[in-house]
Write a protein that holds these residues in place. Structure first.
Motif, mmCIF file in Angstrom:
data_model
loop_
_atom_site.group_PDB
_atom_site.id
_atom_site.type_symbol
_atom_site.label_atom_id
_atom_site.label_comp_id
_atom_site.label_asym_id
_atom_site.label_seq_id
_atom_site.Cartn_x
_atom_site.Cartn_y
_atom_site.Cartn_z
ATOM 1 N N UNK A 237 -6.308 -11.473 4.491
ATOM 2 C CA UNK A 237 -6.532 -12.396 3.372
ATOM 3 C C UNK A 237 -5.554 -12.126 2.237
ATOM 4 N N UNK A 238 -5.353 -10.855 1.899
ATOM 5 C CA UNK A 238 -4.411 -10.509 0.838
ATOM 6 C C UNK A 238 -2.978 -10.831 1.244
ATOM 7 N N UNK A 239 -2.652 -10.587 2.494
ATOM 8 C CA UNK A 239 -1.304 -10.882 2.978
ATOM 9 C C UNK A 239 -1.034 -12.388 2.945
ATOM 10 N N UNK A 240 -2.008 -13.169 3.397
ATOM 11 C CA UNK A 240 -1.843 -14.625 3.375
ATOM 12 C C UNK A 240 -1.740 -15.141 1.948
ATOM 13 N N UNK A 241 -2.539 -14.589 1.033
ATOM 14 C CA UNK A 241 -2.481 -15.013 -0.367
ATOM 15 C C UNK A 241 -1.125 -14.683 -0.983
ATOM 16 N N UNK A 242 -0.568 -13.537 -0.610
ATOM 17 C CA UNK A 242 0.758 -13.166 -1.104
ATOM 18 C C UNK A 242 1.813 -14.150 -0.625
ATOM 19 N N UNK A 243 1.751 -14.518 0.651
ATOM 20 C CA UNK A 243 2.730 -15.460 1.195
ATOM 21 C C UNK A 243 2.584 -16.845 0.569
ATOM 22 N N UNK B 225 -1.849 -9.160 -9.719
ATOM 23 C CA UNK B 225 -0.769 -9.468 -8.778
ATOM 24 C C UNK B 225 -0.335 -8.201 -8.048
ATOM 25 N N UNK B 226 -0.204 -7.113 -8.792
ATOM 26 C CA UNK B 226 0.163 -5.840 -8.175
ATOM 27 C C UNK B 226 -0.872 -5.427 -7.127
ATOM 28 N N UNK B 227 -2.149 -5.555 -7.473
ATOM 29 C CA UNK B 227 -3.203 -5.145 -6.544
ATOM 30 C C UNK B 227 -3.233 -6.040 -5.304
ATOM 31 N N UNK B 228 -2.925 -7.309 -5.479
ATOM 32 C CA UNK B 228 -2.849 -8.230 -4.340
ATOM 33 C C UNK B 228 -1.771 -7.791 -3.362
ATOM 34 N N UNK B 229 -0.575 -7.521 -3.881
ATOM 35 C CA UNK B 229 0.541 -7.145 -3.009
ATOM 36 C C UNK B 229 0.290 -5.786 -2.361
ATOM 37 N N UNK B 230 -0.202 -4.825 -3.141
ATOM 38 C CA UNK B 230 -0.465 -3.494 -2.594
ATOM 39 C C UNK B 230 -1.548 -3.552 -1.528
ATOM 40 N N UNK B 231 -2.591 -4.346 -1.762
ATOM 41 C CA UNK B 231 -3.661 -4.472 -0.762
ATOM 42 C C UNK B 231 -3.152 -5.132 0.507
ATOM 43 N N UNK B 232 -2.194 -6.045 0.368
ATOM 44 C CA UNK B 232 -1.630 -6.683 1.553
ATOM 45 C C UNK B 232 -0.847 -5.691 2.410
ATOM 46 N N UNK B 233 -0.359 -4.614 1.793
ATOM 47 C CA UNK B 233 0.432 -3.616 2.514
ATOM 48 C C UNK B 233 -0.384 -2.394 2.933
ATOM 49 N N UNK C 177 -3.325 -0.336 5.070
ATOM 50 C CA UNK C 177 -4.083 -0.456 6.326
ATOM 51 C C UNK C 177 -5.505 -0.917 6.030
ATOM 52 N N UNK C 178 -6.106 -1.624 6.959
ATOM 53 C CA UNK C 178 -7.439 -2.179 6.741
ATOM 54 C C UNK C 178 -8.476 -1.086 6.466
ATOM 55 N N UNK C 179 -8.327 0.064 7.127
ATOM 56 C CA UNK C 179 -9.276 1.159 6.918
ATOM 57 C C UNK C 179 -9.227 1.635 5.468
ATOM 58 N N UNK C 180 -8.028 1.690 4.908
ATOM 59 C CA UNK C 180 -7.890 2.154 3.528
ATOM 60 C C UNK C 180 -8.431 1.125 2.543
ATOM 61 N N UNK C 181 -8.300 -0.164 2.877
ATOM 62 C CA UNK C 181 -8.827 -1.209 2.001
ATOM 63 C C UNK C 181 -10.340 -1.105 1.891
ATOM 64 N N UNK C 182 -10.998 -0.794 3.007
ATOM 65 C CA UNK C 182 -12.459 -0.715 3.025
ATOM 66 C C UNK C 182 -12.982 0.629 2.534
ATOM 67 N N UNK C 183 -12.107 1.542 2.245
ATOM 68 C CA UNK C 183 -12.540 2.855 1.796
ATOM 69 C C UNK C 183 -13.044 2.796 0.357
ATOM 70 N N UNK C 184 -14.012 3.661 0.027
ATOM 71 C CA UNK C 184 -14.533 3.737 -1.335
ATOM 72 C C UNK C 184 -13.582 4.503 -2.259
ATOM 73 N N UNK C 185 -12.720 5.303 -1.685
ATOM 74 C CA UNK C 185 -11.766 6.086 -2.482
ATOM 75 C C UNK C 185 -10.461 5.310 -2.612
ATOM 76 N N UNK C 186 -10.416 4.411 -3.584
ATOM 77 C CA UNK C 186 -9.235 3.587 -3.786
ATOM 78 C C UNK C 186 -8.248 4.282 -4.715
ATOM 79 N N UNK C 187 -6.969 4.122 -4.408
ATOM 80 C CA UNK C 187 -5.901 4.677 -5.243
ATOM 81 C C UNK C 187 -4.954 3.556 -5.652
ATOM 82 N N UNK C 188 -4.234 3.787 -6.752
ATOM 83 C CA UNK C 188 -3.299 2.761 -7.215
ATOM 84 C C UNK C 188 -2.116 2.590 -6.274
ATOM 85 N N UNK C 189 -1.796 3.649 -5.533
ATOM 86 C CA UNK C 189 -0.653 3.598 -4.605
ATOM 87 C C UNK C 189 -1.157 3.924 -3.212
ATOM 88 N N UNK C 190 -0.892 3.088 -2.214
ATOM 89 C CA UNK C 190 -1.421 3.344 -0.864
ATOM 90 C C UNK C 190 -0.807 4.586 -0.244
#
Length: 288
Positions: A255-261, A38-46, A48-61
């Motif tokens: 997709x993540x934003x719509x799923x959150x809503x 659930x946390x990852x869903x909400x954070x991914x919804x917030x 930027x798209x470029x950061x979502x597609x990045x290979x260097x993922x962090x727990x906090x955007x």
């Protein structure tokens, strides 16, 4: 002579504290495991798209944006998808609660031929997932002209939740003393009048518990709605989410934003009835 306390702690007390610490630790780990998606869903919804597609993922955007929510809201047929989900879910839940309450009252209060067999059938039907009967359901709906119609999906959701709701409410009915009905009937009420005036208000916790189950089942279901509803203007929200997957790729942010809503209405509904739901889950399980 009275013994003087030595001030030493009892071994049993130390064991209790250790076991409590272990149980609390297990509970925290289980909570983290369940809440992380659930946390990852909400954070991914917030993100930027470029950061979502990045290979260097962090727990906090690194930055927050609401563009994903804007794209999801502006996407085609968002409003009609909300309408479809509300129509299907509300009708299925209300219909299931009415039918389950009547059936549970009959099973819990009256002794009739085939009562035990009917209760066994309820359990057996609940063990069969609707997806296992997908082909027969599809053929039946096709024969009745229910494909691409709201009422076809409503019937499926209602029937799939009815056994569990009936069993749950029945457990609550048998915990209400019969003397309450008898007193009301002595005062001039009919059997049905005693039910609506005395028994039905006392079933509120059981109805709350059964309704949240029915709502989650209807609101989150995807496969059956995807097969029965074939027009974009009739898609429910979960089927509408497939529009974010195209030949050019997946718009993960929207997709993540719509799923959150989509998850918000169920969370709000649960917050309103959580106390009654907890009471219903425990009270209905005392007698059987």
């Amino acid at each position: 002579m009275k013994s003087v306390p030595t001030g030493k702690k009892k071994p049993s007390s130390d064991r209790k504290k250790k076991s409590r610490f272990v149980y609390n630790g297990i509970g925290v780990v289980a909570f983290v495991v369940m809440i992380f998606p659930v946390y990852w869903l909400v954070v991914s919804a917030l993100r930027p798209n470029k950061e979502i597609r990045s290979y260097d993922q962090t727990l906090w955007p690194s930055s927050f944006t609401f563009d994903n929510f804007a794209r999801a809201i502006d996407y085609e047929n968002f409003g009609t998808a909300i309408k479809s989900s509300l129509i299907v879910s509300f009708t299925a839940v209300v219909g299931a609660m009415i039918m389950a309450t009547v059936a549970a009252y009959a099973i819990g209060r009256f002794r009739f031929y085939g009562r035990r067999a009917f209760m066994i059938v309820l359990i057996l039907v609940q063990l069969l997932p609707p997806t296992a009967m997908l082909i027969p359901i599809y053929l039946q709906l096709n024969d009745f002209g229910a494909l691409n119609e709201y009422w076809g999906v409503i019937v499926i959701y209602l029937v799939s939740t009815l056994p569990f709701a009936t069993w749950m409410i029945r457990g609550f009915v048998i915990n209400i003393p019969k003397e309450l009905e008898e007193s009301a009937m002595v005062d001039g009420c009919t059997q049905m009048g005693a039910f609506w005036r005395i028994i039905f208000p006392l079933l509120a916790p059981g109805l709350a518990a059964a309704s949240i189950y029915s709502l989650i089942n209807a609101w989150n279901e995807y496969l059956l709605a995807y097969i029965v509803l074939q027009d974009n203007d009739k898609f429910t929200l979960n089927v509408w989410l497939t529009n974010f997957t195209t030949a050019r790729g997946v718009d993960y942010g929207a997709l993540m934003a719509a799923s959150t809503m989509i998850a918000i209405p169920v969370v709000i509904f649960f917050m309103f009835i959580q106390k009654k739901m907890a009471t219903g889950l425990t009270s209905g399980a005392v007698k059987g």
